[in-house]
Enzyme design. Structure first.
Site, PDB file in Angstrom:
ATOM      1  N   THR A 131       0.814  -1.208   0.000  1.00 45.65           N
ATOM      2  CA  THR A 131       0.000   0.000   0.000  1.00 45.65           C
ATOM      3  C   THR A 131       0.847   1.258   0.000  1.00 45.65           C
ATOM      4  O   THR A 131       1.966   1.270   0.546  1.00 45.65           O
ATOM      5  CB  THR A 131      -0.916   0.028   1.244  1.00 45.65           C
ATOM      6  N   TYR A 155      -2.058   0.462   9.825  1.00 51.25           N
ATOM      7  CA  TYR A 155      -2.262  -0.236   8.556  1.00 51.25           C
ATOM      8  C   TYR A 155      -0.997  -0.177   7.710  1.00 51.25           C
ATOM      9  O   TYR A 155      -0.479  -1.204   7.249  1.00 51.25           O
ATOM     10  CB  TYR A 155      -3.443   0.379   7.809  1.00 51.25           C
TER      11      TYR A 155
END
Length: 342
Positions: A131, A155
């Site tokens: 990501t 995250y």
């Protein structure tokens, strides 16, 4: 130029199967389609906590199992698996801030167990769903792969830790990997075979088309005081079908160059603000979405745009669905199809 659907070189160059973890979910189900359309044999491993068995193309084999289950090794051996595409995990940034241990369990610890199974089962190629959140708040935009990785939410940290594990494992074992750092994934299969189906999704375009189809009363705009042209967050939106194609090309590269690994941004190299995206939804739907201005969410940077020079130079991949209105149109068509299922 080669495309995923007309290039079978990778599938012909690799005996055995490909495992797709999280293949019953949004991005994973599109990767399954891209692999099958290219000629690969596919095994989906998904615990169906957030995925749907009906989202898995019937040409694939579905095994209901958690990726951290030691039985994954048996699946690898039973299906002669040579490569893994790993999509399973948790993906909501604000939730990672409020429940970090969930993200270190589902993303980092589970990935460690899966990588161990891959090594034990003799898997040679591993493609990881990473990501742009690994960059945190970038010092410059667009952001390139060599720029500092300083995540500002659990995250992003959980994904960066998995990248580090892959790097170290590839140095110690006969396995190579590609870590694709996604920017904002949106849209749906243009043929209507899959799309984003998760209830309570937080992705902007998904939320906006839900509002357009009456499933939500409004769209929240979280932050209007960012240092961006209109004050709202700017993101690089990539069509999920283009992203799936990038995974197939990355696999072909790993097969062709088995001693090299790669970390690549997956984005278009241009961004749109929240308000610009909502304007696009208005255009496509010929209606005005109700917008509610809210405060910033924890863990959100002002702008994230990919420098995609490396992926364009490394892979024979060129975006085919980069038009924002087209991304919205595909997402809307899928949302309407979902409505027909209920």
């Amino acid at each position: 130029m080669r495309t995923v659907t007309d290039n079978l070189a990778g599938a012909q160059g690799m005996d055995g199967s490909v495992i797709v973890t999280g293949g019953a979910g949004y991005i994973g189900s599109h990767a399954v389609l891209a692999l099958l359309d290219t000629g690969y044999r596919v095994v989906v491993i998904d615990n169906l906590v957030t995925g749907f068995d009906w989202a898995v193309d019937p040409r694939a084999t579905l095994v209901r199992m958690a990726v951290e289950d030691p039985g994954v090794v048996d699946v690898i051996r039973a299906h002669d698996v040579r490569a893994i595409m790993h999509f399973a995990g948790s993906v909501v940034v604000p939730e990672s801030v409020s429940d970090p241990l969930k993200y270190y369990r589902n993303n980092t610890a589970a990935s460690r167990a899966l990588i161990e199974s891959a090594v034990a089962g003799g898997v040679r190629h591993f493609i990881f769903s990473s990501t742009a959140a690994t960059y945190g708040t970038p010092e410059k935009v667009p952001v390139a792969e060599g720029d500092p990785t300083v995540p500002i939410n659990p995250y992003g940290t959980s994904k960066l830790m998995t990248e580090a594990m892959l790097r170290d494992v590839a140095a110690a074992h006969p396995i190579n990997y590609a870590a694709l750092r996604y920017f904002n994934v949106a849209g749906a299969d243009p043929h209507g075979r899959s799309g984003q189906s998760t209830a309570g999704a937080t992705h902007l375009i998904k939320v906006a088309v839900e509002a357009a189809t009456g499933k939500r009363g409004h769209v929240g705009v979280y932050g209007t005081d960012f240092a961006t042209p209109d004050g709202t967050g700017v993101r690089d939106y990539i069509h999920v079908t283009d992203l799936a194609a990038a995974h197939v090309h990355a696999l072909e590269l790993l097969i062709a160059e088995p001693t090299r690994s790669h970390t690549l941004n997956a984005g278009y190299g241009r961004g749109f603000s929240v308000l610009e995206v909502l304007d696009a939804v208005d255009r496509v739907t010929n209606m005005t979405i109700d917008r509610r201005l809210e405060g910033r969410r924890p863990g959100d940077p002002a702008a994230l745009i990919a420098d995609n020079a490396a992926i364009l130079a490394t892979l024979p991949w060129r975006p085919q669905h980069a038009d924002l209105d087209g991304i919205v149109r595909d997402a809307l068509a899928w949302e309407r199809k979902l409505s027909e299922r209920t």
